[in-house]
Design an enzyme around this catalytic site. Sequence first.
Site, PDB file in Angstrom:
ATOM      1  N   GLU A  78       5.102   6.054   6.414  1.00 45.94           N
ATOM      2  CA  GLU A  78       6.319   6.702   6.895  1.00 45.94           C
ATOM      3  C   GLU A  78       6.540   8.087   6.299  1.00 45.94           C
ATOM      4  O   GLU A  78       7.413   8.829   6.773  1.00 45.94           O
ATOM      5  CB  GLU A  78       7.518   5.799   6.607  1.00 45.94           C
ATOM      6  N   GLU A 109      -6.482 -11.048  -3.841  1.00 42.00           N
ATOM      7  CA  GLU A 109      -5.712 -10.520  -4.962  1.00 42.00           C
ATOM      8  C   GLU A 109      -6.277 -10.942  -6.316  1.00 42.00           C
ATOM      9  O   GLU A 109      -5.844 -10.452  -7.353  1.00 42.00           O
ATOM     10  CB  GLU A 109      -4.258 -10.971  -4.873  1.00 42.00           C
TER      11      GLU A 109
END
Length: 266
Positions: A78, A109
């Site tokens: 963004e 992860e």
Amino acid sequence: MSTTESASLFNNLETLSTHELLADMNSLDQTVPQAVAKAIPQLEALVEATVARLQQGGRLFYIGAGTSGRLGVVDASECPPTFGVPHGLVVGIIAGGDTAIRKAVENAEDDAQQAWRDLQAHDINEKDMVVGIAASGRTPYVIGGLQQARQHGLATGCIVCNAGSAVAAAAEFPVEVVTGPEFVTGSTRLKAGTGQKLALNMLTTATFIRLGRVKGNKMVDMQLSNAKLVDRGERMLMDELGIEQDEAAALLKKHGSVRAALEARG
């Protein structure tokens, strides 16, 4: 036990009405901004360090897994349309690669070496800032990435939702937004995710304001990528210059951005 994993303050959730579920969730959510407020001194230090790196030609990288990684990708994506900065100035990296944005990648992860390999694919260097995002504060992918980044002379920060975590210990500029137990025990996409999103909003918005990407209170460098944003740009010019929309539209079309139009009019 970490507070993000501790038992919910509510029980027998399946017996509650829809109204009770929503009201109880909302009551808990209202505690999140308070947790963020307590972390403002830490956020200030991280913003100042990030501004300094970007002024030197560096970039901002996020590393995270699961919800935390997705939030980093969202915030990074963004920044170009909002502040008119180049793609690649803020980069969100998620454990498991872009596939993990939409679908969980098993065990991604847990690899403490992979984040540094992912960062190296972007030719990372000493000018850059690496921010790890991890609700629990114990994600190996994030810990390993921060540790290796520091070893190679990069500035490091983090956003975590538990106090005294391994991720915070690995970061030079830790931010601890301690959001407490979740409505559904351990579901850190809830309060922890909201706290991380607020902190990320603050980090990049404050950074790019400090770097001159906002004038007054307006996104003068935003990309005019659709009709809504063109209309917003025209209204910015109308407000700033006291002109009618047709003149604002002509200025915007001629100069290509709100900032350029304002500078052309002196």
